[in-house]
Design a protein around this motif. Structure first.
Motif, PDB file in Angstrom:
ATOM      1  N   THR A 119     -16.058 -10.054 -25.578  1.00  0.00           N
ATOM      2  CA  THR A 119     -15.784 -10.248 -24.151  1.00  0.00           C
ATOM      3  C   THR A 119     -14.316  -9.948 -23.892  1.00  0.00           C
ATOM      4  N   ALA A 120     -13.920  -9.947 -22.615  1.00  0.00           N
ATOM      5  CA  ALA A 120     -12.527  -9.660 -22.266  1.00  0.00           C
ATOM      6  C   ALA A 120     -11.624 -10.807 -22.713  1.00  0.00           C
ATOM      7  N   ARG A 121     -10.383 -10.482 -23.146  1.00  0.00           N
ATOM      8  CA  ARG A 121      -9.386 -11.511 -23.443  1.00  0.00           C
ATOM      9  C   ARG A 121      -9.115 -12.297 -22.168  1.00  0.00           C
ATOM     10  N   VAL A 142      -6.412  -7.003 -14.193  1.00  0.00           N
ATOM     11  CA  VAL A 142      -7.166  -8.208 -14.561  1.00  0.00           C
ATOM     12  C   VAL A 142      -8.309  -8.453 -13.583  1.00  0.00           C
ATOM     13  N   ALA A 143      -9.230  -9.297 -14.006  1.00  0.00           N
ATOM     14  CA  ALA A 143     -10.209  -9.875 -13.095  1.00  0.00           C
ATOM     15  C   ALA A 143      -9.832 -11.348 -12.960  1.00  0.00           C
ATOM     16  N   VAL A 144      -9.765 -11.820 -11.721  1.00  0.00           N
ATOM     17  CA  VAL A 144      -9.420 -13.217 -11.464  1.00  0.00           C
ATOM     18  C   VAL A 144     -10.681 -13.904 -10.941  1.00  0.00           C
ATOM     19  N   LYS A 145     -11.022 -15.043 -11.563  1.00  0.00           N
ATOM     20  CA  LYS A 145     -12.289 -15.714 -11.229  1.00  0.00           C
ATOM     21  C   LYS A 145     -12.060 -17.188 -10.937  1.00  0.00           C
ATOM     22  N   ALA A 146     -12.621 -17.666  -9.848  1.00  0.00           N
ATOM     23  CA  ALA A 146     -12.631 -19.106  -9.581  1.00  0.00           C
ATOM     24  C   ALA A 146     -13.617 -19.732 -10.557  1.00  0.00           C
ATOM     25  N   GLY A 154     -16.496 -15.224  -5.976  1.00  0.00           N
ATOM     26  CA  GLY A 154     -15.392 -15.857  -6.682  1.00  0.00           C
ATOM     27  C   GLY A 154     -14.650 -14.963  -7.647  1.00  0.00           C
ATOM     28  N   VAL A 155     -14.858 -13.642  -7.567  1.00  0.00           N
ATOM     29  CA  VAL A 155     -14.207 -12.733  -8.514  1.00  0.00           C
ATOM     30  C   VAL A 155     -13.441 -11.661  -7.755  1.00  0.00           C
ATOM     31  N   ILE A 156     -12.170 -11.444  -8.134  1.00  0.00           N
ATOM     32  CA  ILE A 156     -11.405 -10.324  -7.570  1.00  0.00           C
ATOM     33  C   ILE A 156     -10.884  -9.489  -8.738  1.00  0.00           C
ATOM     34  N   VAL A 157     -11.151  -8.195  -8.684  1.00  0.00           N
ATOM     35  CA  VAL A 157     -10.686  -7.292  -9.727  1.00  0.00           C
ATOM     36  C   VAL A 157      -9.424  -6.617  -9.213  1.00  0.00           C
ATOM     37  N   ALA A 158      -8.309  -6.747  -9.976  1.00  0.00           N
ATOM     38  CA  ALA A 158      -7.022  -6.247  -9.521  1.00  0.00           C
ATOM     39  C   ALA A 158      -6.561  -5.059 -10.364  1.00  0.00           C
ATOM     40  N   GLU A 185      -8.670  -9.859 -18.918  1.00  0.00           N
ATOM     41  CA  GLU A 185      -8.438  -8.425 -19.051  1.00  0.00           C
ATOM     42  C   GLU A 185      -9.499  -7.666 -18.245  1.00  0.00           C
ATOM     43  N   ARG A 186      -9.065  -6.647 -17.529  1.00  0.00           N
ATOM     44  CA  ARG A 186     -10.019  -5.836 -16.776  1.00  0.00           C
ATOM     45  C   ARG A 186     -10.679  -4.822 -17.705  1.00  0.00           C
ATOM     46  N   LEU A 187     -11.998  -4.837 -17.713  1.00  0.00           N
ATOM     47  CA  LEU A 187     -12.742  -3.910 -18.576  1.00  0.00           C
ATOM     48  C   LEU A 187     -13.179  -2.698 -17.775  1.00  0.00           C
ATOM     49  N   GLU A 188     -13.254  -1.571 -18.447  1.00  0.00           N
ATOM     50  CA  GLU A 188     -13.660  -0.329 -17.782  1.00  0.00           C
ATOM     51  C   GLU A 188     -14.978   0.141 -18.383  1.00  0.00           C
ATOM     52  N   HIS A 212     -26.368  -2.607  -8.066  1.00  0.00           N
ATOM     53  CA  HIS A 212     -25.372  -1.887  -7.252  1.00  0.00           C
ATOM     54  C   HIS A 212     -24.740  -2.933  -6.358  1.00  0.00           C
ATOM     55  N   LYS A 213     -23.521  -3.383  -6.698  1.00  0.00           N
ATOM     56  CA  LYS A 213     -22.975  -4.572  -6.036  1.00  0.00           C
ATOM     57  C   LYS A 213     -22.287  -4.291  -4.708  1.00  0.00           C
ATOM     58  N   ARG A 214     -21.685  -3.093  -4.581  1.00  0.00           N
ATOM     59  CA  ARG A 214     -20.933  -2.832  -3.350  1.00  0.00           C
ATOM     60  C   ARG A 214     -21.882  -2.508  -2.203  1.00  0.00           C
ATOM     61  N   VAL A 280     -19.381  -8.745 -22.804  1.00  0.00           N
ATOM     62  CA  VAL A 280     -19.993  -9.602 -21.779  1.00  0.00           C
ATOM     63  C   VAL A 280     -18.995  -9.896 -20.661  1.00  0.00           C
ATOM     64  N   LEU A 281     -19.403  -9.628 -19.420  1.00  0.00           N
ATOM     65  CA  LEU A 281     -18.603  -9.995 -18.248  1.00  0.00           C
ATOM     66  C   LEU A 281     -18.900 -11.422 -17.835  1.00  0.00           C
ATOM     67  N   GLU A 282     -20.163 -11.783 -17.912  1.00  0.00           N
ATOM     68  CA  GLU A 282     -20.578 -13.119 -17.468  1.00  0.00           C
ATOM     69  C   GLU A 282     -22.016 -13.344 -17.918  1.00  0.00           C
TER      70      GLU A 282
HETATM   71  P1  AMP Z   1     -18.950 -11.916 -12.567  1.00  0.00           P
HETATM   72  O1  AMP Z   1     -19.419 -12.849 -11.472  1.00  0.00           O
HETATM   73  O2  AMP Z   1     -18.072 -12.549 -13.587  1.00  0.00           O
HETATM   74  O3  AMP Z   1     -20.019 -11.022 -13.138  1.00  0.00           O
HETATM   75  O4  AMP Z   1     -18.127 -10.814 -11.807  1.00  0.00           O
HETATM   76  C1  AMP Z   1     -18.722 -10.077 -10.762  1.00  0.00           C
HETATM   77  C2  AMP Z   1     -18.361  -8.630 -10.905  1.00  0.00           C
HETATM   78  O5  AMP Z   1     -16.952  -8.482 -11.021  1.00  0.00           O
HETATM   79  C3  AMP Z   1     -18.919  -7.984 -12.172  1.00  0.00           C
HETATM   80  O6  AMP Z   1     -20.238  -7.554 -12.023  1.00  0.00           O
HETATM   81  C4  AMP Z   1     -17.946  -6.831 -12.343  1.00  0.00           C
HETATM   82  O7  AMP Z   1     -18.276  -5.777 -11.456  1.00  0.00           O
HETATM   83  C5  AMP Z   1     -16.636  -7.426 -11.904  1.00  0.00           C
HETATM   84  N1  AMP Z   1     -15.909  -7.958 -13.070  1.00  0.00           N
HETATM   85  C6  AMP Z   1     -15.953  -9.220 -13.568  1.00  0.00           C
HETATM   86  N2  AMP Z   1     -15.179  -9.350 -14.662  1.00  0.00           N
HETATM   87  C7  AMP Z   1     -14.616  -8.148 -14.867  1.00  0.00           C
HETATM   88  C8  AMP Z   1     -13.704  -7.623 -15.849  1.00  0.00           C
HETATM   89  N3  AMP Z   1     -13.222  -8.388 -16.830  1.00  0.00           N
HETATM   90  N4  AMP Z   1     -13.358  -6.329 -15.755  1.00  0.00           N
HETATM   91  C9  AMP Z   1     -13.845  -5.539 -14.762  1.00  0.00           C
HETATM   92  N5  AMP Z   1     -14.696  -5.960 -13.822  1.00  0.00           N
HETATM   93  C10 AMP Z   1     -15.086  -7.245 -13.854  1.00  0.00           C
END
Ligand code: AMP
Ligand code: GLY
Length: 422
Positions: A119-121, A142-146, A154-158, A185-188, A212-214, A280-282
């Motif tokens: 998973t991401a650091r 980075v990805a910032v998550k509440a 609750g997630v913003i990707v910066a 860490e932001r994953l690509e 397709h989230k957007r 794993v993102l989540e």
């Molecule tokens: P999550 O609720 O943690 O899945 O985050 C929602 C969405 O945010 C994910 O489906 C990804 O599109 C994006 N996201 C979350 N974490 C990251 C990460 N570390 N790097 C890039 N995108 C992310």
């Protein structure tokens, strides 16, 4: 005697569950709480909210249910399965202690670290300065998550430091961040949803799906709960799914069991296919929506028996038995979705769409008002097409969409484009 099953929830996922249960050879009697205009055709809708735990338990006792299938995450986090278990009622879904895997992002990252899941650091903290310092160390990528449940918001990707700092300040003020933030860490790469049924010991994976989230074509506009999906995803080869089961599903189940919080139900890993392999993102602790609308119609056999077996420790391990067709679903959303969806628009063409071969129309935010079906939520319908391959499934889905109309409707026209363009 007919067996009885209750589906908790009222979205497209729950309508897809009701349909899959309805075509089960064991033909159970089906209830939905609260359901929607679509589930009403196959199930008895009970006027109980999906998070009204005590009322749901009372209804389950009163009606002597054989199985409760929980759609959304909130009742799981609130302990619905614990309360049903105390009454001896089998339920598909984890107990509260294991549902924290979705309910708390910091808990989830902690478990991943302990189970050595790729998973991401990350850093979990309630201190904004510390969060900012960590984000700077990653150049703001980075990805910032509440920490808590935020219904996908609750997630913003910066992409740079300024964006990261503003994301940290913004999310730190939200209720979901009461227990802190996760900065990672932001994953690509490309995302893949890998879902599996598990009884805690055995794992049965579904084919991979892509969401397709957007809200708009070409992945533009704000994030949503999901605007469309397809399965099987060409990237999700059997070898990759096996690798993900071994590295991302099994170790987490084992770790939760060690902690005295065994997991059963649907385990959903949101995966990023990075250059260094899948990460794993989540985790989600339930079927995805709209992933359910492409996974469930592909199931072969008795879905009631399958879900009951996962709820009672009798699951047959290995890939679930799926038909050889592809499925693709297009979400039709209400005017104003996702910010401020409008309700009350009359939906036309439902019967015409359902009459098209290979088309299933799953209701999400709909309600029956007299002889009309009206919009009653942000995501209104999920129109699934089935076909010999993804291209055929896509064609069927969009034929279904074209037959339907409501004022203010919008949908993406590019669901599946990435897979089909390859
Ligand atoms: P999550 O609720 O943690 O899945 O985050 C929602 C969405 O945010 C994910 O489906 C990804 O599109 C994006 N996201 C979350 N974490 C990251 C990460 N570390 N790097 C890039 N995108 C992310
Ligand atoms: N479609 C993503 C989710 O259900 O969380």
């Amino acid at each position: 005697m007919k067996r009885k099953v209750l589906v908790v929830g009222g979205g497209g996922r729950e309508h897809a569950l009701v349909e899959a249960l309805h075509r089960s050879p064991s033909s159970p009697e089906i209830f939905a709480a609260p359901g929607n205009a679509g589930t009403a055709a196959r199930a008895k809708n009970l006027p109980i909210a999906a998070d009204a735990v005590l009322e749901l338990v009372s209804a389950a006792i009163e009606r002597r249910l054989d199985l409760v299938v929980v759609g959304p995450e909130v009742p799981l986090v609130l302990g619905l399965v614990d309360r049903l278990g105390e009454r001896g009622i089998p339920a598909l879904g984890p107990r509260a202690a294991a549902a924290r895997l979705e309910g708390s992002k910091s808990f989830s990252k902690k478990i991943m670290a302990e189970a050595r899941v790729p998973t991401a650091r990350f850093l979990s903290t309630s201190d904004q300065d510390e969060a900012i310092e960590f984000a700077r160390s990653l150049s703001g990528r980075v990805a910032v998550k509440a920490d808590g449940l935020a219904a996908g918001k609750g997630v913003i990707v910066a992409g740079d430091e300024a964006e990261a700092i503003s994301a940290i300040r913004q999310l730190a003020g939200d209720a979901a961040a009461r227990d802190g933030l996760v900065v990672e860490e932001r994953l690509e790469g490309e995302e893949l949803s890998v879902l599996a049924l598990t009884d805690g010991t055995h794992i049965a994976t579904f084919s991979g799906a892509q969401d397709h989230k957007r809200v708009r074509d070409h992945d533009e506009g704000p994030n949503t709960g999901g605007m469309g999906a397809y399965s099987p995803a060409p990237k999700g080869t059997r070898a990759l799914l096996d690798e993900i089961e071994r590295t991302a599903l099994r170790p987490v189940l084992d770790r939760l069991a060690e902690l005295g919080a065994p997991f059963s139900g649907v385990l959903y890993a949101g995966i990023m296919l990075t250059a260094d392999g899948p990460k794993v993102l989540e985790y989600n602790v339930r079927f995805g929506d709209p992933e359910a609308e492409v996974l469930l119609p592909r199931l072969r056999g008795d879905v009631f028996e399958l879900l009951l077996s996962a709820a009672t420790g009798q699951l047959r391990p290995g890939p679930v038995d799926e038909i050889d067709q592809a499925a693709l679903t297009v979400v039709m959303a209400a005017a104003g979705y996702p910010a401020r969806p409008r309700r009350g628009d009359v939906i036309h063409g439902l019967k015409e769409a359902e009459a098209i071969p290979g088309v299933h129309v799953y209701h999400a935010g709909t309600e029956q008002v007299g002889g009309e079906v009206r919009t009653a939520g942000g995501r209104v319908l999920a129109v699934t097409g089935m076909g010999a391959d993804l291209a055929a499934a896509k064609e069927a889905a969009y034929r279904g969409v074209a037959a339907i109309h409501f004022e203010g409707q919008h949908f993406r026209t590019d669901i599946g484009a990435r897979a089909l363009g390859r």
